[in-house]
Design a protein around this motif. Structure first.
Motif, mmCIF file in Angstrom:
data_model
loop_
_atom_site.group_PDB
_atom_site.id
_atom_site.type_symbol
_atom_site.label_atom_id
_atom_site.label_comp_id
_atom_site.label_asym_id
_atom_site.label_seq_id
_atom_site.Cartn_x
_atom_site.Cartn_y
_atom_site.Cartn_z
ATOM 1 N N ARG A 9 0.848 -1.190 0.000
ATOM 2 C CA ARG A 9 0.000 0.000 0.000
ATOM 3 C C ARG A 9 0.882 1.237 0.000
ATOM 4 O O ARG A 9 1.953 1.257 0.625
ATOM 5 N N ASP A 10 0.438 2.287 -0.686
ATOM 6 C CA ASP A 10 1.225 3.505 -0.811
ATOM 7 C C ASP A 10 1.259 4.233 0.531
ATOM 8 O O ASP A 10 0.219 4.568 1.096
ATOM 9 N N LEU A 11 2.461 4.500 1.024
ATOM 10 C CA LEU A 11 2.597 5.042 2.373
ATOM 11 C C LEU A 11 2.139 6.494 2.471
ATOM 12 O O LEU A 11 1.558 6.899 3.480
ATOM 13 N N LEU A 12 2.404 7.268 1.418
ATOM 14 C CA LEU A 12 2.008 8.682 1.465
ATOM 15 C C LEU A 12 0.495 8.804 1.602
ATOM 16 O O LEU A 12 -0.006 9.580 2.424
ATOM 17 N N SER A 13 -0.243 8.004 0.828
ATOM 18 C CA SER A 13 -1.700 8.133 0.917
ATOM 19 C C SER A 13 -2.188 7.646 2.280
ATOM 20 O O SER A 13 -3.131 8.199 2.845
ATOM 21 N N ARG A 14 -1.527 6.636 2.833
ATOM 22 C CA ARG A 14 -1.916 6.180 4.171
ATOM 23 C C ARG A 14 -1.640 7.252 5.218
ATOM 24 O O ARG A 14 -2.409 7.452 6.153
ATOM 25 N N LEU A 15 -0.514 7.956 5.028
ATOM 26 C CA LEU A 15 -0.164 9.022 5.967
ATOM 27 C C LEU A 15 -1.205 10.151 5.902
ATOM 28 O O LEU A 15 -1.618 10.690 6.933
#
Lengths: 274, 315
Positions: free
Chosen positions: A59-65
């Motif tokens: 999963r893309d970390l930036l979008s999770r952040l």
């Protein structure tokens, strides 16, 4: 206020504002979904496509952040909002009327104060079950006695002011005096307490989610992201670094804002200048 | 003094009573059936078996009877037995408490060792860059979550090849090994404390510097060292003791996340384990003991305050 201090307050305000905006529209800021798993890109390092890398499910970390900002901001403002409303109301009223109500309210505050906040929150969360609403209510309960004490002390000081005496002499009713004269003038310390409480609530929410008692995966929150990222720290440290930095930045924002507010509202009680 | 002590101890009784009551009530907040929640969904039981269990735990009696029973046992120091291991809650806590106490003392010690010189420097330094560095350090220390710092310390230590997640060794068995396992957790906890404490030290030193007796000390020609040691520091550190004492008490229950990261078998992890296993008897015991110790630590701090500062008289 010296110019560099004013500048720091503005920076703090800007950080807080950014966090609020990200919490509101976060998912729209980055095209990747926070929940889509892709096995062909597990634990990838930072790249143009994924500026903060990917996690153990791809999963893309930036979008999770970005999505993870929401629970932090919602819980912080929700919990401190509840605590401010309940604690300040009770504190101002008992501080103004005194007597038995005052005694009882302060003993209740003493009892709540006897628990280290995080432990009390853990115990209650364990019983009522983890959910966003429960996080708000439980942390709201934990922070209420602080607001009670601050508001009460402030109300006690205001009650002795001449304008309150004047209102009494004019025959204003007790409730009118509390609502129109004491409460508005007792608010300055409460405002400072609010910004302090917000920074503590962000830390508490992330700690509870880190321990598995707050926001539950797969819904991202900075606390549970850090907890998950910790397991892959050796091969993908960015998974543990990014959420922690996000928490620290927002808490710093609230602290800077709080220090500035305190100095602005009460120059005699400087926040020790640091 | 002894009259004051007696009065303060008496004053702590209603607070502790409230604590016991709240701890009792928290578990009863469970929506639905506490017993079912404890058993989870895996266990199939007949209504007769459930009724039997309810009788064993005393849950079939009215709430007030359960409460009086609980209060009576707590007063005698009986915290019940773990619902999972059937071992005495008091014994379990007694084996975990020393870990947390050592960790808390070490963390506050580190915090004070950093905060006092840094706070004094921040108060007296005329150099702008010193002030700026200290201000940034204090704000950063206040803002970094302890559990993230703990995680980063573990990561950093493993990168340079230092083993940190060793098994805990009591200080009386091997002081050096014990310090080795507790040092990094204490640093993780102490950083935030140091930042908060430093702000108090700075404010306190600034206030004392403006006092008449300090001006007198300067005026009678004492060397700067003597003025600072004998007049400024001794007075400025008095309120700092209160804050450090409060921090110590707080850590007894607030160190849970750092204990978890470093795998230390302390009170916090005992509470967390009890929560995850739905061992409510254990959870009640840990919360009760922690809150009691917190109240007593604050009481001791208040008393120490009077002992350090003879100007304070308790009448």
């Amino acid at each position: 206020m010296p110019p560099e201090r004013r500048w720091l307050t503005v920076v703090g305000g800007a950080v807080v504002l950014t966090a609020v905006v990200v919490a509101a529209v976060g998912p729209a800021l980055w095209m990747e979904s926070a929940l889509v798993m892709r096995t062909e890109r597990l634990l990838e390092g930072p790249s143009w496509r994924h500026p903060l890398g990917t996690d153990q499910f791809g999963r893309d970390l930036l979008s999770r952040l970005l999505v993870g900002a929401r629970p932090s901001v919602v819980v912080a403002f929700g919990a401190v909002g509840c605590a401010t409303l309940a604690g300040t109301t009770v504190g101002v009223v008992v501080g103004s009327v005194g007597g038995l109500a005052d005694q009882v309210a302060m003993r209740v505050a003493d009892v709540l104060f006897a628990f280290p906040g995080l432990l009390l929150a853990m115990a209650v969360m364990a019983v009522v079950g983890p959910s966003l609403r429960n996080l708000v209510l439980v942390l709201g309960l934990v922070y209420t006695p602080q607001f009670m004490r601050v508001a009460r002390a402030s109300a006690l000081a205001v009650r002795r002011e001449q304008y309150v005496e004047a209102a009494e002499a004019l025959g204003a009713s007790r409730w009118r005096i509390v609502a129109r004269h004491v409460a508005p003038n007792a608010m300055a310390p409460v405002l400072v307490q609010i910004s302090l409480g917000l920074s503590l609530a962000v830390l508490a929410e992330s700690a509870l989610s880190f321990l598995g008692l707050g926001i539950q995966p797969p819904v991202p929150s900075w606390g549970n992201m850090l907890s998950e990222g910790r397991q892959f720290m050796e091969i993908a440290p960015w998974n543990a670094i990014a959420p922690g930095l996000a928490i620290a930045l927002v808490v710093l924002g609230f602290n800077l804002l709080g220090d500035g507010l305190q100095e602005l509202l009460d120059p005699r009680m400087r926040p020790e200048g640091l | 003094m002894s009259r004051y002590l007696g009065r303060r101890l008496l004053g702590a009784v209603p607070v502790l009573w409230g604590v016991v009551t709240l701890v009792f009530l928290i578990i009863r907040l469970v929506p639905g059936d506490a017993l079912q929640l404890f058993l989870g969904t895996q266990v199939e039981m007949t209504p007769e078996q459930m009724a039997e269990l309810r009788r064993v735990f005393g849950l079939d009696r009215p709430l007030w009877a359960q409460y009086l029973d609980y209060l009576g046992r707590v007063v005698q120091g009986d915290l019940g037995v773990s619902l999972r291991t059937a071992r005495s809650v008091r014994g379990e806590i007694a084996s975990r408490l020393p870990v947390t106490v050592q960790l808390a003392v070490l963390a506050v010690g580190i915090a004070a060792a950093v905060a006092v010189p840094a706070g004094v420097a921040a108060a007296v330094s005329r150099r702008a860059w010193v002030q700026a560095c200290l201000r940034v350090a204090a704000l950063a220390g206040l803002s970094i979550p302890s559990f993230w710092l703990a995680t980063m310390l573990v990561l950093g230590a493993s990168r340079v090849g230092v083993r940190v997640l060793g098994t805990y060794v009591p200080v009386w068995q091997d002081p050096w090994r014990s310090l080795e396992t507790l040092l990094l957790p204490a640093v993780a906890l102490g950083t935030g404390l140091a930042a908060a404490l430093m702000r108090y030290v700075r404010a306190s030193v600034l206030e004392v510097l403006g006092q008449d007796y300090v001006r007198t000390a300067w005026a009678k020609g004492l060397p700067a060292r003597a003025v600072f040691r004998r007049h400024v520091l001794r007075n400025a550190l008095i309120p700092v003791v209160t804050v450090a004492g409060f921090q110590l008490g707080y850590l007894l229950g607030g160190a849970v996340v750092v204990e978890e990261v470093f795998g230390l078998p302390g009170m916090g992890r005992l509470a967390l384990g009890a929560i995850l296993q739905r061992d409510y008897a254990m959870l009640q015991g840990v919360v009760l003991v922690t809150a009691t110790l917190f109240v007593l630590t604050n009481l001791l701090t208040d008393l120490a305050y009077g002992w350090i500062d003879p100007r304070i008289r308790y009448d």
